[in-house]
Enzyme design. Structure first.
Site, PDB file in Angstrom:
ATOM      1  N   GLU A 176      77.211   1.696 -24.048  1.00  0.00           N
ATOM      2  CA  GLU A 176      75.925   2.421 -24.189  1.00  0.00           C
ATOM      3  C   GLU A 176      76.396   4.085 -24.786  1.00  0.00           C
ATOM      4  OE1 GLU A 176      72.581   1.438 -23.503  1.00  0.00           O
ATOM      5  OE2 GLU A 176      73.315  -0.717 -23.704  1.00  0.00           O
ATOM      6  N   HIS A 252      71.746   3.821 -16.777  1.00  0.00           N
ATOM      7  CA  HIS A 252      72.994   4.442 -17.276  1.00  0.00           C
ATOM      8  C   HIS A 252      73.518   5.516 -16.291  1.00  0.00           C
ATOM      9  CE1 HIS A 252      70.932   4.083 -21.602  1.00  0.00           C
ATOM     10  NE2 HIS A 252      72.224   3.237 -21.573  1.00  0.00           N
ATOM     11  N   CYS A 370      69.390  12.630 -21.963  1.00  0.00           N
ATOM     12  CA  CYS A 370      69.532  11.348 -22.950  1.00  0.00           C
ATOM     13  C   CYS A 370      69.359  11.917 -24.371  1.00  0.00           C
ATOM     14  CB  CYS A 370      68.449  10.508 -22.652  1.00  0.00           C
ATOM     15  SG  CYS A 370      68.293   9.955 -20.993  1.00  0.00           S
TER      16      CYS A 370
HETATM   17  O1  SUG Z   1      67.734   2.534 -23.691  1.00  0.00           O
HETATM   18  N1  SUG Z   1      64.368   3.733 -23.428  1.00  0.00           N
HETATM   19  C1  SUG Z   1      65.689   3.856 -23.499  1.00  0.00           C
HETATM   20  C2  SUG Z   1      66.159   5.215 -22.663  1.00  0.00           C
HETATM   21  C3  SUG Z   1      67.339   5.725 -23.019  1.00  0.00           C
HETATM   22  C4  SUG Z   1      67.700   7.024 -22.102  1.00  0.00           C
HETATM   23  N2  SUG Z   1      69.158   7.373 -22.266  1.00  0.00           N
HETATM   24  C5  SUG Z   1      69.972   7.675 -21.283  1.00  0.00           C
HETATM   25  N3  SUG Z   1      69.722   7.476 -20.260  1.00  0.00           N
HETATM   26  N4  SUG Z   1      71.101   8.153 -21.782  1.00  0.00           N
HETATM   27  C6  SUG Z   1      66.529   2.834 -23.228  1.00  0.00           C
HETATM   28  O2  SUG Z   1      66.304   2.094 -22.145  1.00  0.00           O
HETATM   29  C7  SUG Z   1      62.407   2.443 -23.943  1.00  0.00           C
HETATM   30  C8  SUG Z   1      61.787   2.278 -25.418  1.00  0.00           C
HETATM   31  C9  SUG Z   1      60.372   1.391 -24.809  1.00  0.00           C
HETATM   32  O3  SUG Z   1      60.178   0.708 -23.795  1.00  0.00           O
HETATM   33  O4  SUG Z   1      59.223   1.454 -25.955  1.00  0.00           O
HETATM   34  C10 SUG Z   1      63.900   2.672 -24.337  1.00  0.00           C
HETATM   35  O5  SUG Z   1      64.397   1.963 -25.106  1.00  0.00           O
END
Ligand code: SUG
Length: 446
Positions: A176, A252, A370
């Site tokens: 990730e 994460h 993020c």
């Molecule tokens: O991968 N949300 C992302 C958020 C990523 C956050 N990144 C970090 N913590 N670095 C994920 O879960 C949700 C999309 C949706 O539900 O429409 C989403 O992909």
């Protein structure tokens, strides 16, 4: 002798199909806001405002382009055939969840775009990049090709930059990116300690892991990245996330810990073996002492940490200490707001707190940290990179005008199959590659 280096932050420009599809099991906000109406224009402007504020304060701020969504090549690979509008109509009618997945603007969260090792840490003294395979979630697993192309276009000179392909796209090598990677150092140009945090050991069925939600990053993936980047035992530490934290919504590590310079700011529930990890870092860090700022459950309960995204903040050097760039939600949750006030009043390492409104992204579980990928660059490397993606007043104005011209202010799940949306996106992105001077990075341009 350490070279002068800066930490450049590359934020993902939020794409025109930003929507709430509930795609990320284990990410509480994504599930809570499923099918809410999104505002892509506001989302992109919020992201740009954060970039601008940080650029104005003198931080090196870059921008990474959004990807082409809905991604028709993926729909075609899954058997949807015909002209583009037929493909869309068919997917919308028969497989709306697949259409939602290939329409996600998830590339905004560039902390997951790649893992980056600065040249001061690597065997060949080049900056190394590995795009994350993001194989835990289908909608994110389709990001790494274009991410890799964009990174190669920006960091093109192979005298300074090395690019690796994403790891094999299977759960055993689930990666990730920088969301599970923090670097501690005396100053950016010095050799640092790269802390890789993983959720599970893949090739040991008896190893501890979460019971409810998936662990997205494996030890095996982290070790592979360290090998590819030419890191060694003296500058790497591997630590496991606390499985209970994953089950509480910490999908994460950057939802529960953030590091900068010699400081690691984290919640007591973050790591499985905190003492060993601190000792390992302490033994490797040179030229400085590790400063561990630990937040207890009594100070901030884990659920408040997850709801506020306190740790998904950017920790940035200032002339008199460190600034914590937090999401607005941190001021809405009492324990967190109180904690921040206490920190700033004390003579601890966090000397100021700056609040950013990134609510559109937050509703999908993406806070300020993020939205950015950190790339430490020395002066020569900064000179060698493509300057067209570095934010200055003129680029900010152009991007703001571009968003206002091409983005909708309302998007519902039912809109994703609209052929007009695809047309708007392609027109906009074609123009964007011109603005950023990136060449043809998108599939529809190839
Ligand atoms: O991968 N949300 C992302 C958020 C990523 C956050 N990144 C970090 N913590 N670095 C994920 O879960 C949700 C999309 C949706 O539900 O429409 C989403 O992909």
């Amino acid at each position: 002798m350490a070279r002068h280096a800066v930490e450049a932050n590359f934020d993902g420009l939020i794409g025109p199909t930003h929507n709430y599809a509930g795609l990320s099991w284990g990410n509480v906000a994504s599930r809570t806001n499923v099918r809410a109406v999104s505002n892509p224009r506001e989302a992109a402007l919020q992201g740009l405002a954060k970039m601008k504020q940080l650029a104005d304060r003198g931080y090196v701020q870059g921008v990474l382009p959004p990807h082409e969504r809905p991604h028709l090549p993926t729909l075609r690979a899954l058997g949807f055939a015909g002209k583009d509008d037929e493909v869309l109509r068919n997917a919308a009618r028969n497989s709306p969840l697949i259409l939602a997945a290939v329409s996600s603007a998830s590339t905004m969260w560039t902390a997951n775009a790649a893992t980056v090792s600065p040249s001061a840490d690597t065997a060949d003294n080049r900056v190394h990049f590995t795009p994350a395979n993001l194989s835990a979630k289908f909608h994110r697993s389709i990001e790494h090709n274009v991410t890799g192309r964009a990174l190669k276009a920006i960091f093109a000179d192979d005298a300074y930059f090395a690019h690796h392909p994403a790891l094999p796209p299977v759960s055993q090598f689930g990666d990730e990116g920088a969301a599970n990677h923090t670097r501690l150092c005396s100053s950016y140009g010095d050799a640092g300690v790269e802390l890789f945090v993983y959720g599970q050991v893949a090739f040991d069925e008896r190893a501890p892991g979460p019971k409810l939600y998936p662990a997205r990053q494996t030890l095996e993936a982290s070790q592979a990245i360290a090998r590819l980047h030419g890191l060694n035992d003296r500058n790497t530490v591997f630590a496991q996330q606390n499985p209970d934290a994953i089950d509480a919504g910490v999908f994460h590590n950057d939802v529960i810990a953030v590091g900068n310079g010699n400081m690691l700011f984290y919640h007591e529930m973050a790591f499985l073996d905190e003492d060993r990890m601190l000792a390992d870092i302490g033994a490797r860090l040179t030229g400085t002492e590790l400063e561990a700022l630990r937040v207890s459950n009594d100070q901030v309960p884990l659920e408040d940490a997850v709801a506020s995204y306190l740790f998904n903040s950017q920790l940035l050097n200032t002339p008199d200490g460190m600034m914590l760039a937090v999401p607005g939600e941190c001021r809405e949750i009492e324990s967190v707001s109180r904690y921040l006030d206490t920190q700033v009043r004390s003579d601890g390492p966090i000397t100021s707190v700056e609040v950013f409104d990134v609510k559109q992204s937050m509703r999908n579980g993406g806070g300020p940290a993020c939205l950015r990928l950190r790339v430490v660059l020395n002066d020569d490397e900064l000179d060698a990179m493509h300057p067209g993606v570095l934010l200055n007043d003129a680029l900010y104005e152009r991007l703001t005008t571009w968003v206002e011209a091409h983005y909708r202010s309302e998007l519902r799940q039912d809109d994703l199959g609209d052929p007009m949306l695809l047309e708007e996106v392609r027109k906009g992105l074609d123009e964007l590659t011109g603005i950023l001077g990136l060449g043809s990075v998108y599939d529809f341009q190839q």
